[in-house]
Design an enzyme around this catalytic site. Structure first.
Site, mmCIF file in Angstrom:
data_model
loop_
_atom_site.group_PDB
_atom_site.id
_atom_site.type_symbol
_atom_site.label_atom_id
_atom_site.label_comp_id
_atom_site.label_asym_id
_atom_site.label_seq_id
_atom_site.Cartn_x
_atom_site.Cartn_y
_atom_site.Cartn_z
ATOM 1 N N TRP A 1 0.826 -1.207 0.000
ATOM 2 C CA TRP A 1 0.000 0.000 0.000
ATOM 3 C C TRP A 1 0.863 1.261 0.000
ATOM 4 O O TRP A 1 0.393 2.337 0.303
ATOM 5 C CB TRP A 1 -0.915 -0.001 1.224
ATOM 6 N N CYS B 1 -6.541 -5.193 -1.571
ATOM 7 C CA CYS B 1 -7.684 -5.999 -1.144
ATOM 8 C C CYS B 1 -8.467 -6.616 -2.288
ATOM 9 O O CYS B 1 -8.866 -7.788 -2.221
ATOM 10 C CB CYS B 1 -8.601 -5.185 -0.229
ATOM 11 N N HIS C 1 -13.375 -1.728 1.262
ATOM 12 C CA HIS C 1 -12.541 -2.912 1.468
ATOM 13 C C HIS C 1 -13.260 -4.097 0.843
ATOM 14 O O HIS C 1 -14.493 -4.192 0.901
ATOM 15 C CB HIS C 1 -12.301 -3.164 2.961
ATOM 16 N N ASP D 1 -11.582 -13.384 4.541
ATOM 17 C CA ASP D 1 -10.785 -12.248 4.078
ATOM 18 C C ASP D 1 -9.318 -12.647 4.009
ATOM 19 O O ASP D 1 -8.712 -13.004 5.021
ATOM 20 C CB ASP D 1 -10.973 -11.070 5.038
ATOM 21 N N TYR E 1 -32.006 -28.700 7.013
ATOM 22 C CA TYR E 1 -31.528 -29.574 8.082
ATOM 23 C C TYR E 1 -30.054 -29.313 8.408
ATOM 24 O O TYR E 1 -29.593 -29.633 9.500
ATOM 25 C CB TYR E 1 -31.720 -31.043 7.686
#
Length: 529
Positions: free
Chosen positions: A209, A245, A304, A327, A490
């Site tokens: 980043w 991301c 995000h 994630d 179920y």
């Protein structure tokens, strides 16, 4: 060899058979499949399959469906609980004269995948359009930007491209996950969420980043998963640079769909990052209302992207199957590893953050309050402001059978500002690192008890429930009973809500009374006024 690849029948197969040779001697033939370096019968990684006249579900078995000379065609069943991955195949045969068996190991392996078409498989998805979208569709859209200006990026998932299945199986092998654990999609998804990032295990993608991508590829330059996965596999597991991301999410969608697990990329706008498990997004100020930077580690991202994957959750209470949040972006560690999920979306919605895995973190991303704290002269902190609608907006994914955006915020949280949403927030916060942030919404002197008449509900008949709300105190109490009637498989997966209602109840001291009738499954929440 018989292989069902996971998309047409319960996971897959092996067999034993008896044949007559031309010399009238009886020839016995059987197949053996083995998984992993130390195959064991007890762990389901060493299997011999019998030949039967009629195939039955939930077992390894085979049936001859066609014979032409010395060639036979087989139909093979496998249990839905079979281990997912790569099996080696060996053919063995001997005669009735007591000769030693001869064996031949095939150069081709058999691949076992999860099967969302199989009702017994924990990833079963009953809607055909959704299966086409979340398993078979190899092109999708990933959303980004801000809630006021939402952009869409077309992404080539490419789960059926040449070499991608091999790359996905390579990721599982590189994880060192025990072979016997690969039958459970919860375990597999949890490992995949760790292996897609390279933060601590030499996984697929390096996160960056910083804005400097000179020694790799800018995250914005990727338009699909195929090149990333091929590059990782061909380099024998050298992490690929770089991802953010949406890239982590796109690759995760590819891997999960390739393995037969329904999956989708999900974007959360105004997404909180809680760093101290307080389940609030905290902002700290000093006595002069100046920000205290070293304490302000929580943040709110414009957007995000993570993933939803579909499965039953037999490890959780009923009602928490269905969509699970996972994630792969490395944000916080979970049990010492950068990974997140799978967390039940139903649990996130209701604030049941004590249910695994990593539900508190995802809850905070979508529904935490933003709390402002001021430091007192004695060094303690006091709240002076809060924002209750600051995070978790316009949660988005690609619509089924359409390129339109679907808003799925309602799956992750109750209507913003509603009483149910406030109950979820305050319930969740009591399990965080700051349990006293909110006062308890319930008085302890009012109890609720649900009883069912007879032996329980019968098919086609009403289920009659009696609910007793009792005031144990010496003071009058006013309460609200929230009820919801829903269809549940179920497996514990909720299909849909039939009816929701709320009923005000006024109770005199030591009084208790209320009756109610409902069909199927009813969920009750009691709140105090």
């Amino acid at each position: 060899m018989c292989s069902v690849g996971g998309f047409a029948a319960p996971k897959f197969c092996l067999l034993r058979q008896t044949m007559h040779s031309r010399g009238r001697a009886v020839m016995h033939m059987w197949f053996i499949v083995c998984y992993g370096p130390l195959p064991m019968v007890s762990k389901g990684t060493h299997v011999i399959i019998p030949l039967v006249d009629h195939l039955e579900d939930e077992r390894w078995e085979a049936k001859i469906v066609e014979q032409n000379g010395n060639k036979i065609k087989l139909s093979v069943n496998s249990p839905a609980s079979a281990v997912c991955g790569l099996y080696g195949l060996t053919v063995a045969c001997n005669s009735s004269k007591g000769e030693a068996a001869t064996t031949h190991s095939s150069s081709k392996n058999i691949v076992m995948l999860f099967n969302p078409w199989c009702e017994e498989d924990t990833v079963f998805l009953d809607d055909e359009d959704e299966r086409k979208e979340y398993v078979l569709n190899d092109i999708g859209r990933i959303y980004y930007g801000t809630e006021k200006q939402i952009g869409a990026r077309t992404w080539n998932f490419g789960q059926f491209h040449e070499g991608i299945l091999e790359a996905c199986l390579f990721i599982l092998e590189k994880s060192d996950m025990p072979a016997s654990g690969r039958a459970d999609p919860v375990n597999v998804v949890r490992v995949i969420s760790a292996m897609i990032n390279a933060q601590d295990d030499f996984g697929v993608l390096v996160g960056n980043w910083s804005g400097d991508y000179s020694d790799g590829v800018s995250p914005a330059a990727w338009s699909g998963s195929v090149e990333i996965l091929r590059k990782y596999h061909s380099s024998n597991g050298t992490p690929v640079s770089y991802g953010q991301c949406w890239v982590f999410s796109g690759v995760t969608t590819t891997v999960l769909r390739c393995l037969g697990i329904p999956a989708r990329s999900v974007t959360n706008f105004q997404s909180a990052h809680d760093t101290d498990v307080s389940l609030t997004t905290d902002v700290y100020f000093d006595e002069e209302l100046e920000p205290i930077d070293y304490l302000n580690s929580d943040s709110v991202w414009n957007f995000h992207v993570w993933n939803d994957c579909w499965m039953a959750r037999p490890d959780l209470p009923p009602g928490h199957g269905g969509w699970q949040a996972v994630d792969a972006t490395p944000q916080e560690t979970s049990q010492g590893t950068f990974r997140c999920g799978p967390a039940s979306v139903n649990a996130i919605r209701s604030g049941q953050v004590y249910l695994k895995h990593d539900t508190p973190f995802v809850f905070a991303e979508v529904n935490s309050d933003k709390i402002y704290w001021q430091r007192n002269l004695d060094g303690t902190f006091s709240q002076f402001h809060s924002e209750k609608k600051a995070v978790g907006h316009c949660i988005s994914t690609k619509a089924v059978s359409s390129d339109e955006r679907a808003d799925i915020t309602h799956l992750y949280k109750q209507q913003e500002g509603s009483e149910e949403e406030r109950i979820a927030v305050e319930t969740a916060s009591r399990y965080g690192s700051k349990p006293d942030t909110y006062s308890s919404p319930m008085a302890e002197d009012v109890s609720v008890e649900v009883k069912m008449e007879g032996e329980g509900p019968r098919m086609g008949a009403d289920a009659k429930l009696s609910i007793l709300v009792k005031n144990l105190s010496s003071q009058p109490r006013r309460t609200t009973l929230h009820s919801q009637v829903a269809v549940m498989y179920y497996t514990g997966v909720l299909k849909g809500t039939i009816k929701k209602d709320q009923m005000p109840v006024e109770l005199l001291p030591n009084e208790g009374w209320l009756s109610f009738k409902a069909d199927i499954t009813t969920i009750f929440i009691l709140t105090m006024d």
